[in-house]
Design a protein around this motif. Structure first.
Motif, PDB file in Angstrom:
ATOM      1  N   MET A   1      48.762  29.517  26.143  1.00  0.00           N
ATOM      2  CA  MET A   1      47.994  30.632  25.608  1.00  0.00           C
ATOM      3  C   MET A   1      46.672  30.733  26.366  1.00  0.00           C
ATOM      4  N   ILE A   2      46.408  31.885  26.910  1.00  0.00           N
ATOM      5  CA  ILE A   2      45.184  32.111  27.686  1.00  0.00           C
ATOM      6  C   ILE A   2      44.241  32.989  26.874  1.00  0.00           C
ATOM      7  N   GLU A   3      42.998  32.585  26.784  1.00  0.00           N
ATOM      8  CA  GLU A   3      42.016  33.387  26.064  1.00  0.00           C
ATOM      9  C   GLU A   3      41.757  34.695  26.796  1.00  0.00           C
ATOM     10  N   LYS A   4      41.481  35.732  26.024  1.00  0.00           N
ATOM     11  CA  LYS A   4      41.195  37.040  26.592  1.00  0.00           C
ATOM     12  C   LYS A   4      39.837  37.031  27.302  1.00  0.00           C
ATOM     13  N   ALA A   5      39.743  37.756  28.398  1.00  0.00           N
ATOM     14  CA  ALA A   5      38.501  37.839  29.163  1.00  0.00           C
ATOM     15  C   ALA A   5      37.438  38.608  28.378  1.00  0.00           C
ATOM     16  N   ARG A   6      36.172  38.355  28.715  1.00  0.00           N
ATOM     17  CA  ARG A   6      35.056  39.031  28.050  1.00  0.00           C
ATOM     18  C   ARG A   6      34.880  40.468  28.535  1.00  0.00           C
ATOM     19  N   GLY A   7      35.154  40.687  29.809  1.00  0.00           N
ATOM     20  CA  GLY A   7      34.894  41.986  30.408  1.00  0.00           C
ATOM     21  C   GLY A   7      35.993  42.989  30.144  1.00  0.00           C
ATOM     22  N   GLY A   8      35.874  44.134  30.764  1.00  0.00           N
ATOM     23  CA  GLY A   8      36.884  45.177  30.630  1.00  0.00           C
ATOM     24  C   GLY A   8      37.936  45.023  31.715  1.00  0.00           C
ATOM     25  N   GLN A   9      37.951  45.959  32.625  1.00  0.00           N
ATOM     26  CA  GLN A   9      38.923  45.973  33.714  1.00  0.00           C
ATOM     27  C   GLN A   9      38.553  44.932  34.777  1.00  0.00           C
ATOM     28  N   CYS A  10      39.546  44.183  35.221  1.00  0.00           N
ATOM     29  CA  CYS A  10      39.324  43.206  36.290  1.00  0.00           C
ATOM     30  C   CYS A  10      39.096  43.944  37.618  1.00  0.00           C
ATOM     31  N   VAL A  11      38.610  43.228  38.613  1.00  0.00           N
ATOM     32  CA  VAL A  11      38.330  43.844  39.913  1.00  0.00           C
ATOM     33  C   VAL A  11      39.605  44.268  40.634  1.00  0.00           C
ATOM     34  N   GLU A  12      40.731  43.681  40.267  1.00  0.00           N
ATOM     35  CA  GLU A  12      42.041  44.045  40.816  1.00  0.00           C
ATOM     36  C   GLU A  12      43.048  44.015  39.671  1.00  0.00           C
ATOM     37  N   GLU A  13      44.233  44.515  39.915  1.00  0.00           N
ATOM     38  CA  GLU A  13      45.291  44.493  38.907  1.00  0.00           C
ATOM     39  C   GLU A  13      45.671  43.043  38.580  1.00  0.00           C
ATOM     40  N   PRO A  14      46.014  42.739  37.308  1.00  0.00           N
ATOM     41  CA  PRO A  14      46.358  41.368  36.930  1.00  0.00           C
ATOM     42  C   PRO A  14      47.461  40.738  37.787  1.00  0.00           C
ATOM     43  N   ALA A  15      48.516  41.467  38.074  1.00  0.00           N
ATOM     44  CA  ALA A  15      49.604  40.909  38.887  1.00  0.00           C
ATOM     45  C   ALA A  15      49.100  40.520  40.280  1.00  0.00           C
ATOM     46  N   PHE A  16      48.247  41.351  40.847  1.00  0.00           N
ATOM     47  CA  PHE A  16      47.665  41.056  42.160  1.00  0.00           C
ATOM     48  C   PHE A  16      46.794  39.804  42.079  1.00  0.00           C
ATOM     49  N   MET A  17      45.974  39.708  41.042  1.00  0.00           N
ATOM     50  CA  MET A  17      45.075  38.560  40.901  1.00  0.00           C
ATOM     51  C   MET A  17      45.852  37.268  40.687  1.00  0.00           C
ATOM     52  N   ARG A  18      46.913  37.318  39.900  1.00  0.00           N
ATOM     53  CA  ARG A  18      47.707  36.113  39.673  1.00  0.00           C
ATOM     54  C   ARG A  18      48.261  35.567  40.982  1.00  0.00           C
ATOM     55  N   ARG A  19      48.658  36.451  41.841  1.00  0.00           N
ATOM     56  CA  ARG A  19      49.292  36.039  43.088  1.00  0.00           C
ATOM     57  C   ARG A  19      48.281  35.746  44.200  1.00  0.00           C
ATOM     58  N   ASN A  20      47.131  36.398  44.194  1.00  0.00           N
ATOM     59  CA  ASN A  20      46.229  36.353  45.352  1.00  0.00           C
ATOM     60  C   ASN A  20      44.819  35.846  45.087  1.00  0.00           C
ATOM     61  N   HIS A  21      44.498  35.393  43.881  1.00  0.00           N
ATOM     62  CA  HIS A  21      43.109  35.035  43.595  1.00  0.00           C
ATOM     63  C   HIS A  21      42.571  33.962  44.532  1.00  0.00           C
ATOM     64  N   MET A  22      43.378  32.975  44.871  1.00  0.00           N
ATOM     65  CA  MET A  22      42.869  31.911  45.746  1.00  0.00           C
ATOM     66  C   MET A  22      42.594  32.444  47.151  1.00  0.00           C
ATOM     67  N   LYS A  23      43.430  33.328  47.642  1.00  0.00           N
ATOM     68  CA  LYS A  23      43.174  33.928  48.961  1.00  0.00           C
ATOM     69  C   LYS A  23      41.867  34.702  48.945  1.00  0.00           C
ATOM     70  N   LEU A  24      41.619  35.442  47.857  1.00  0.00           N
ATOM     71  CA  LEU A  24      40.370  36.207  47.751  1.00  0.00           C
ATOM     72  C   LEU A  24      39.163  35.277  47.709  1.00  0.00           C
ATOM     73  N   LEU A  25      39.267  34.202  46.937  1.00  0.00           N
ATOM     74  CA  LEU A  25      38.148  33.268  46.832  1.00  0.00           C
ATOM     75  C   LEU A  25      37.883  32.549  48.149  1.00  0.00           C
ATOM     76  N   ILE A  26      38.926  32.180  48.857  1.00  0.00           N
ATOM     77  CA  ILE A  26      38.754  31.529  50.159  1.00  0.00           C
ATOM     78  C   ILE A  26      38.132  32.498  51.164  1.00  0.00           C
ATOM     79  N   HIS A  27      38.594  33.745  51.149  1.00  0.00           N
ATOM     80  CA  HIS A  27      38.026  34.763  52.039  1.00  0.00           C
ATOM     81  C   HIS A  27      36.548  34.979  51.705  1.00  0.00           C
ATOM     82  N   GLN A  28      36.234  35.063  50.411  1.00  0.00           N
ATOM     83  CA  GLN A  28      34.846  35.241  49.975  1.00  0.00           C
ATOM     84  C   GLN A  28      34.001  34.055  50.446  1.00  0.00           C
TER      85      GLN A  28
END
Length: 99
Positions: A1-28
């Motif tokens: 069970m994952i707690e709901k985020a505090r904010g509204g819309q994420c910076v990218e679609e959830p499916a994209f973030m699940r698959r690519n968040h580490m690539k984005l963080l490494i690039h950042q």
């Protein structure tokens, strides 16, 4: 069970973030450390501000916290928080001030 985020819309679609968040963080990270480019769209700090638990104020302190729950499910080690705070900056500052 994952707690709901505090904010509204994420910076990218959830499916994209699940698959690519580490690539984005490494690039950042590479842009910031090597190029001196600081943007907030895919920053770990912004993620923590939005996804920190309402109860623990962390993304990694307890098994149900945002990062910890997904990484446990996927059996992936989290090493971000060896260097980075796992709580929003304001929360960390409040905990360091003692009456």
């Amino acid at each position: 069970m994952i707690e709901k985020a505090r904010g509204g819309q994420c910076v990218e679609e959830p499916a994209f973030m699940r698959r690519n968040h580490m690539k984005l963080l490494i690039h950042q990270r590479d842009d910031t450390l090597r190029g001196g480019i600081r943007t907030g769209k895919h920053s770990l700090k912004a993620c923590i501000t939005c996804h920190a638990s309402q109860t623990s104020q962390s993304v990694n302190a307890e098994p149900g916290n945002f990062c910890q729950s997904c990484h446990s499910y996927a059996a992936v080690k989290i090493d971000c928080f060896q260097c980075h705070a796992n709580q929003p900056a304001g929360i960390v500052a409040q905990q360091q001030v003692k009456p």
